[in-house]
Scaffold this active site. Sequence first.
Site, PDB file in Angstrom:
ATOM      1  N   GLU A  26      28.437  32.913  25.550  1.00 52.14           N
ATOM      2  CA  GLU A  26      27.696  31.871  24.853  1.00 52.14           C
ATOM      3  C   GLU A  26      26.359  32.488  24.460  1.00 52.14           C
ATOM      4  OE1 GLU A  26      26.594  28.404  27.118  1.00 52.14           O
ATOM      5  OE2 GLU A  26      25.811  27.431  25.313  1.00 52.14           O
ATOM      6  N   ARG A  51      33.195  37.024  40.096  1.00 47.66           N
ATOM      7  CA  ARG A  51      31.880  37.131  39.473  1.00 47.66           C
ATOM      8  C   ARG A  51      31.094  38.201  40.189  1.00 47.66           C
ATOM      9  NH1 ARG A  51      29.645  33.178  36.150  1.00 47.66           N
ATOM     10  NH2 ARG A  51      27.428  33.662  36.193  1.00 47.66           N
ATOM     11  N   LYS A 111      22.454  33.537  33.514  1.00 45.35           N
ATOM     12  CA  LYS A 111      21.415  33.038  32.612  1.00 45.35           C
ATOM     13  C   LYS A 111      20.714  31.820  33.203  1.00 45.35           C
ATOM     14  CE  LYS A 111      24.473  33.051  29.449  1.00 45.35           C
ATOM     15  NZ  LYS A 111      25.301  32.791  28.286  1.00 45.35           N
TER      16      LYS A 111
HETATM   17  P1  ATP Z   1      25.672  32.666  32.937  1.00 49.23           P
HETATM   18  O1  ATP Z   1      25.546  32.139  34.299  1.00 49.23           O
HETATM   19  O2  ATP Z   1      25.021  33.982  32.759  1.00 49.23           O
HETATM   20  O3  ATP Z   1      25.314  31.662  31.883  1.00 49.23           O
HETATM   21  P2  ATP Z   1      28.202  32.274  31.896  1.00 49.23           P
HETATM   22  O4  ATP Z   1      29.528  32.437  32.469  1.00 49.23           O
HETATM   23  O5  ATP Z   1      27.818  30.901  31.527  1.00 49.23           O
HETATM   24  O6  ATP Z   1      27.196  32.951  32.853  1.00 49.23           O
HETATM   25  P3  ATP Z   1      28.686  33.310  29.317  1.00 49.23           P
HETATM   26  O7  ATP Z   1      27.777  33.921  28.326  1.00 49.23           O
HETATM   27  O8  ATP Z   1      29.298  32.020  28.975  1.00 49.23           O
HETATM   28  O9  ATP Z   1      27.922  33.199  30.672  1.00 49.23           O
HETATM   29  O10 ATP Z   1      29.776  34.358  29.804  1.00 49.23           O
HETATM   30  C1  ATP Z   1      30.505  35.269  29.029  1.00 49.23           C
HETATM   31  C2  ATP Z   1      31.495  35.930  29.939  1.00 49.23           C
HETATM   32  O11 ATP Z   1      30.827  36.692  30.936  1.00 49.23           O
HETATM   33  C3  ATP Z   1      32.349  34.929  30.678  1.00 49.23           C
HETATM   34  O12 ATP Z   1      33.677  35.399  30.669  1.00 49.23           O
HETATM   35  C4  ATP Z   1      31.776  34.921  32.063  1.00 49.23           C
HETATM   36  O13 ATP Z   1      32.728  34.562  32.999  1.00 49.23           O
HETATM   37  C5  ATP Z   1      31.318  36.350  32.201  1.00 49.23           C
HETATM   38  N1  ATP Z   1      30.261  36.457  33.216  1.00 49.23           N
HETATM   39  C6  ATP Z   1      29.064  35.850  33.219  1.00 49.23           C
HETATM   40  N2  ATP Z   1      28.391  36.149  34.341  1.00 49.23           N
HETATM   41  C7  ATP Z   1      29.177  36.987  35.067  1.00 49.23           C
HETATM   42  C8  ATP Z   1      29.055  37.653  36.321  1.00 49.23           C
HETATM   43  N3  ATP Z   1      27.981  37.525  37.081  1.00 49.23           N
HETATM   44  N4  ATP Z   1      30.070  38.440  36.735  1.00 49.23           N
HETATM   45  C9  ATP Z   1      31.156  38.589  35.978  1.00 49.23           C
HETATM   46  N5  ATP Z   1      31.341  37.990  34.808  1.00 49.23           N
HETATM   47  C10 ATP Z   1      30.378  37.195  34.341  1.00 49.23           C
HETATM   48 MG    MG Z   2      28.074  29.719  29.977  1.00 51.59          MG
END
Ligand code: ATP
Ligand code: MG
Length: 570
Positions: free
Chosen positions: A103, A323, A333
Amino acid sequence: MAGKRSLEETIRKYTLKNAADYKLAIPAKVVGKVIGEFPDAKNDMKATMRLLNEEAKRVNSLTHGQVAQEMKEFEYAERKEEKKELELPGAIRGHVLTRFPPEPSGYPHIGHAKAAWLDCQSALNHGGKMLLRFDDTNPEKEKQEYVTALKDGLAWLGIEWSDETYTSDRVEELYTYCDELFVKYKAYVCTCSAEAVKKGREEKKECDCTAREPQENMALFRKMRDGKLEEGAAVVRFRGDMHSENTVMRDPTLFRIIKAPHYRQGEKYKCWPSYDFSAPILDSVEGITHAMRTKEYELRDELYFAILKILELRRPHLIEFSRLSIQGAPISKRLITPLIEQKKVEGWDDPRLPTLKGLARRGMLPEAVKTFVLSFGISKVESEPSWDALLAENRKLLDERCMRRYFVRSPAKLAVEGAPAKEADVPNHPKNAAMGKRKIAAAGEFYIAGADADALAVGETFRLKELYNLVVAEKQPGQVRAKYDADEGLAAKKIQWVPVESAVSCKVRVAGDLLDEAGNFRADSLSEDSGFCEASCRELAVGDIVQLERYGYARMDKLEENGVVFIFSC
Ligand code: ATP
Ligand code: MG
């Protein structure tokens, strides 16, 4: 080296190893190793496979301890770097398409690097491709700046994608799928308050809205889309099962009204799909064969497949992985953004942050990040690794390519008597002459590291590296007087030095853990070492990484009028 072992022994050796590494020995995984060490085994593959099968059967009946015991009889060459296999169920070579779906609501961090590398590398391993999808259906949080930052981050990592898509480009199509759900009595517009919806879920009670007929739902949905209803006045809900033990299935939200303008679609849409609705549909229609997501989504799998089934869309393979989380680091984020907004950190590139920009500013190499994140494989095992493995990998890569420079921390003065004026010719790298030398002119006055000064004793002989040997004559706090001894010859102690007349004032900022054990911001997470470095450091460019000898690797961050600022790397 291939010893004079028999074929049987070689098979035993590698079958044991295979069993130790993967719990169950599989002959097909062992045969390559055996032939590598025993090429003649190829001559009669049938016989070789028979031996392999027999041995696998025997080894698989042993206990863990027995396998380990037997392995002691053999010497195993250290594997350079154990790459976890990135296996994809049902993958057909050349027909694999994965996707990385960030995102655009912030800058990429090392968690994204893990997800993106798993998506990319597993596709490559199967002759496939990865697509980059911006999952941008929340106009309040998303910006073009973040789209650019995510693409820059992937490029920095060395990740390539075949195609770039945006969920927000397919909103119209998603509306159509939603109408299909209405027609099939599988969704309804709910006009209850958010509180009532929450309460209903807790109490496993349906609301009256579920009774709406398709025509009414479609008319209300139209109003939602046309902006005729206020935010929060209505949502579209999936008709799941309010009695399900899986809370996700208790009529989850599929669309909500958000009137804020969108960075890419402008004012075009007022009604936006939820992740639960868009993810399965996009994965299916974009041709994704293997969709990976982090483990916390596991409960949502049921909904994912339910939506596809009703819409009669192709099912991709769903794969979950853990994760990445690291003690003391905010790898999300949700945790990073407040630190930025409250100005507790300098920005997305603060060297304490686990953002890719922060890591780069700290002198982490993208190759090291890749090796680190892929080392966990597609595993659901939760662990909280430390930064150590990443730092070790980075050091290994930097060692070969970085020039050495002298830096003396918390300096003391050294006055030398009786030494000839001399220009030292100092190699830039101890093992690589091709990296050249630099000259440092030395008269009689130096700075040396405070800790080195402390460790000197009167009468002791020591050497200023690449210059000459001295004998300590006198010591006072912050000051050492020494007598010239000889240009060459053995001296046990060799220390770095910086001539007073050419010394450059030098700061090294050191990033520590940003969060304490309770997850709170640590105000003292950034510290600073200061002292002097040699004049040639002024010739470095911002971004250059050097080894400050007997201190560590550091990346040039700023060249100031009266000094230089490094950031400590590893
Ligand atoms: P955040 O908490 O940073 O917002 P999110 O999952 O909402 O994490 P996105 O930008 O939507 O962030 O994630 C893009 C991809 O990265 C998704 O497939 C998510 O599962 C993966 N991702 C995000 N944070 C991690 C992490 N700490 N370890 C592994 N994969 C991650
Ligand atoms: Mg997200």
